[in-house]
Design a protein around this motif. Structure first.
Motif, mmCIF file in Angstrom:
data_model
loop_
_atom_site.group_PDB
_atom_site.id
_atom_site.type_symbol
_atom_site.label_atom_id
_atom_site.label_comp_id
_atom_site.label_asym_id
_atom_site.label_seq_id
_atom_site.Cartn_x
_atom_site.Cartn_y
_atom_site.Cartn_z
ATOM 1 N N PHE A 132 -16.480 3.712 8.181
ATOM 2 C CA PHE A 132 -17.452 3.065 7.303
ATOM 3 C C PHE A 132 -16.786 2.151 6.278
ATOM 4 O O PHE A 132 -17.397 1.781 5.274
ATOM 5 N N ASN A 133 -15.526 1.833 6.558
ATOM 6 C CA ASN A 133 -14.776 0.850 5.765
ATOM 7 C C ASN A 133 -14.702 1.215 4.278
ATOM 8 O O ASN A 133 -14.982 0.395 3.408
ATOM 9 N N ILE A 134 -14.326 2.446 4.032
ATOM 10 C CA ILE A 134 -14.147 2.890 2.646
ATOM 11 C C ILE A 134 -12.667 3.131 2.349
ATOM 12 O O ILE A 134 -12.145 2.686 1.327
ATOM 13 N N LEU A 135 -11.998 3.795 3.288
ATOM 14 C CA LEU A 135 -10.623 4.226 3.023
ATOM 15 C C LEU A 135 -9.650 3.051 2.891
ATOM 16 O O LEU A 135 -8.836 3.013 1.953
ATOM 17 N N GLU A 136 -9.758 2.109 3.816
ATOM 18 C CA GLU A 136 -8.757 1.043 3.831
ATOM 19 C C GLU A 136 -8.881 0.106 2.618
ATOM 20 O O GLU A 136 -7.853 -0.211 2.003
ATOM 21 N N PRO A 137 -10.069 -0.327 2.230
ATOM 22 C CA PRO A 137 -10.163 -1.104 0.981
ATOM 23 C C PRO A 137 -9.646 -0.315 -0.226
ATOM 24 O O PRO A 137 -9.034 -0.878 -1.123
ATOM 25 N N LEU A 138 -9.877 1.001 -0.179
ATOM 26 C CA LEU A 138 -9.387 1.859 -1.260
ATOM 27 C C LEU A 138 -7.851 1.809 -1.307
ATOM 28 O O LEU A 138 -7.258 1.655 -2.389
ATOM 29 N N ILE A 139 -7.237 1.923 -0.135
ATOM 30 C CA ILE A 139 -5.765 1.869 -0.077
ATOM 31 C C ILE A 139 -5.275 0.504 -0.564
ATOM 32 O O ILE A 139 -4.325 0.409 -1.338
ATOM 33 N N ILE A 140 -5.948 -0.552 -0.107
ATOM 34 C CA ILE A 140 -5.540 -1.920 -0.502
ATOM 35 C C ILE A 140 -5.623 -2.069 -2.023
ATOM 36 O O ILE A 140 -4.706 -2.608 -2.656
ATOM 37 N N ASN A 141 -6.698 -1.565 -2.601
ATOM 38 C CA ASN A 141 -6.851 -1.669 -4.057
ATOM 39 C C ASN A 141 -5.801 -0.858 -4.805
ATOM 40 O O ASN A 141 -5.260 -1.300 -5.813
ATOM 41 N N LEU A 142 -5.534 0.345 -4.276
ATOM 42 C CA LEU A 142 -4.533 1.193 -4.927
ATOM 43 C C LEU A 142 -3.156 0.547 -4.867
ATOM 44 O O LEU A 142 -2.416 0.534 -5.857
ATOM 45 N N VAL A 143 -2.839 -0.006 -3.701
ATOM 46 C CA VAL A 143 -1.549 -0.695 -3.558
ATOM 47 C C VAL A 143 -1.523 -1.920 -4.472
ATOM 48 O O VAL A 143 -0.498 -2.223 -5.097
ATOM 49 N N GLY A 144 -2.674 -2.598 -4.561
ATOM 50 C CA GLY A 144 -2.780 -3.775 -5.421
ATOM 51 C C GLY A 144 -2.525 -3.451 -6.883
ATOM 52 O O GLY A 144 -1.989 -4.269 -7.632
ATOM 53 N N LEU A 145 -2.878 -2.250 -7.278
ATOM 54 C CA LEU A 145 -2.621 -1.822 -8.653
ATOM 55 C C LEU A 145 -1.128 -1.688 -8.925
ATOM 56 O O LEU A 145 -0.650 -1.928 -10.018
#
Lengths: 285, 305
Positions: free
Chosen positions: A208-221
């Motif tokens: 449902f495309n939740i985990l990967e954007p979450l990882i991208i955002n966390l890495v982006g931080l």
């Protein structure tokens, strides 16, 4: 190994949920797609079919993941594994059999989603809408005739479809491979934690495309320079489909499709290998 | 000697706690090996390891003379029932059995039916196991352990949940299979039942093998005694000492246990009668397996002090 697989397939085919999951997913999609659609296609081709099939595949991935985890967990939860684990020689055979079953479910559900994509495209192309909900003013007599002539004799179809066909097939198969990677990830988590809960959550969060954007955002931080998106299982399709407009991507140009194949294949190998190692080290019960 | 199962210093640790501590057992073909121990003693852990369901932290074991490198093929010849039976609830007992038949490569389609009849489930062939009673599930668990006619069957508490008739039929079934050459390792808390069928015992306590003895050795070791109830206990003690008994003990309630010269019950009653002490009860008693086990492993916490 073959004897174990025969048993697992028999168990799978006897499972009500193996049939119920895709039936439910197709029913939901059918309700959503055939009863309300804001766009009406005026051209048709393989790309559209694959495009819709890919859209459906996300659902099939979740369904296949849930079905596979359900299948594995039944053995452990009910304790049936105790009857067979001692007899199969090496415990990792069970893990490999589970991966094969999960991949099989993924393939079958993927094929179902593809067929539904094809079916939906053709239905949509022909202008058939569920009676009473068609938002278009065109009459039912006009639409099929007009679009049918376009489907059969269009120059665009003849000149462009073959060119795109192989890339579409490669992309679709890559999507199935990505499904295998998700199955392998779920299996790895299942073997490590001996609990289905985390596997279910992970599959659903990816699907449902939740985990990967979450990882991208966390890495982006942590760092804006780390380009992780193209390395993630599903998110890399954004790159493949050219939807990504970031400067880095534009400067580097689109990556060759084979690099995505390689990356996804590596995911499968790493997750499965970890699952095998863990299953050998851990007790069955 | 050729052992069907032999373990050497088998150890299983969960963190710092040792569930098994250098346990060595020796099971010869055709034996019924009774594994005796209290809850948490390590019986199930030992069975799980030898049944291929768990890994040992250290030590080794061999099955049918094959050590770890050649072990995998031997594992097909081991049937196992550990703790509660693991059944798939949405299919019948026959289907549960057939699935295991497939794993073992058993081709005979009648095998599940034969096993269902053997364990007394012949009249519920098509019933889904979720509708089974506890005893029926236990029976099916036994049948699952017997699929493919394994040479070694490991049963953990196999008579749990059985009624007296069920216990009898399981006992008869085990003895029948033993007469056909099957070796059994059985753990049970019902030591009386275990003592009726076992040919060898392994006493395990706090993860350690306390003793391994054959049935004959246990019979010899089990201390027999004369149990005497007399009208005047202090006087009776003096009398039996006078006629040469030294190894005796007076229990709470006045019962005198005499542990020597067991064939002299007549002399005791005669001597007591001469001194006008009435013999209310005198009998020769043999120590049960349960008594022997309690004596061996000690008191309440299982620590022999």
């Amino acid at each position: 190994m073959s004897k174990l697989l025969k048993m697992e397939f028999r168990r799978l085919f006897k499972s009500f949920f193996f049939y119920a999951f895709p039936a439910a997913i197709i029913f939901i999609l059918a309700m959503e797609k055939l009863t309300f659609d804001g766009t009406k296609m005026d051209s048709i081709g393989i790309s559209k079919v694959f495009s819709y099939a890919q859209e459906m595949a996300a659902f099939s991935m979740v369904a296949a993941g849930i079905m596979a985890i359900y299948h594995w967990s039944q053995e452990n939860k009910k304790g049936f594994i105790k009857n067979v684990a001692g007899n199969v020689g090496s415990k990792h055979k069970i893990t490999i059999a589970r991966m094969i079953i999960g991949s099989f479910v993924m393939t079958v559900y993927g094929a179902c989603s593809f067929l539904f994509g094809l079916f939906y495209t053709l239905i949509n192309y022909k202008g058939i809408e569920v009676i009473g909900i068609n938002p278009y003013p065109a009459t039912a007599e006009e639409l099929p005739e007009r679009f049918r002539s376009s489907w059969i004799s269009s120059e665009q179809w003849r000149s462009q479809q073959i060119e795109y066909l192989w890339r579409n097939i490669a992309e679709y198969l890559l999507l199935i491979l990505a499904g295998f990677a998700i199955i392998a990830l779920a299996l790895m988590l299942f073997e490590i934690f001996r609990s289905a809960a985390l596997s279910y959550v992970t599959v659903m969060m990816i699907g449902f495309n939740i985990l990967e954007p979450l990882i991208i955002n966390l890495v982006g931080l942590i760092s804006t320079k780390l380009e992780i998106a193209r390395h993630l299982i599903i998110y890399q399709f954004v790159y493949i489909n050219g939807d990504f407009t970031g400067e880095d991507m534009a400067a580097a140009g689109p990556a060759p499709l084979w690099t995505f194949w390689l990356r996804t294949g590596l995911y499968v190998v790493v997750f499965l290998a970890t699952a095998i190692v863990v299953s050998r080290k851990k007790d069955t019960v | 000697m050729e052992y069907i199962l032999e373990t050497n210093d088998l150890t299983k640790a969960y963190g710092k706690k040792k569930a098994l501590d250098k346990v060595s057992i020796h099971v010869t073909p055709g034996e019924i090996y009774g594994l005796v121990g209290r809850n948490g003693a390590g019986k199930t852990t030992l069975m799980k390891i030898t049944g291929g369901l768990a890994n040992a932290t250290s030590g080794s074991y061999s099955l049918f003379g094959k050590d770890s490198k050649e072990l995998s093929k031997s594992k097909e010849n081991v049937g196992i029932l550990i703790e509660d039976p693991g059944l798939l609830p949405d299919v019948s007992g026959v289907e549960n059995l057939w699935l295991k038949c497939m794993v073992l490569g058993v081709k005979d389609k009648n095998e599940p039916k034969k096993l269902m009849e053997l364990v007394g489930l012949g009249d519920v062939l098509k019933l889904k196991t979720k509708k089974y009673s506890f005893g029926m599930k236990q029976r099916l668990g036994l049948a699952l352990a017997l699929v493919g006619a394994p040479k070694l069957v490991i049963l953990d508490e196999p008579i749990n949940g059985f009624d007296p008739q069920g216990i009898k039929s399981v006992r008869e079934m085990i003895l029948k299979k033993q007469s056909e050459g099957t070796t059994f390792i059985i753990s049970s808390h019902i030591l009386g039942e275990l003592s009726r069928i076992s040919t060898k015992y392994g006493f395990i306590n706090n993860g350690k093998m306390v003793e391994e003895s054959t049935k004959e050795e246990i019979i010899q070791k089990c201390k027999s005694k004369i149990e005497l109830i007399a009208s005047d206990v202090p006087k009776a003690c003096t009398i039996i000492e006078n006629i040469g008994f030294k190894d005796y003990k007076v229990l709470d309630g006045g019962v005198i246990n005499i542990y020597e010269q067991l064939d002299r019950t007549g002399d005791i009653t005669n001597a007591l009668a001469k001194e006008s002490v009435a013999t209310l009860e005198i009998s020769k008693k043999y120590e049960s397996l349960e008594d022997y086990y309690v004596k061996l492993v000690g008191g309440k916490d299982g620590k022999n002090e």
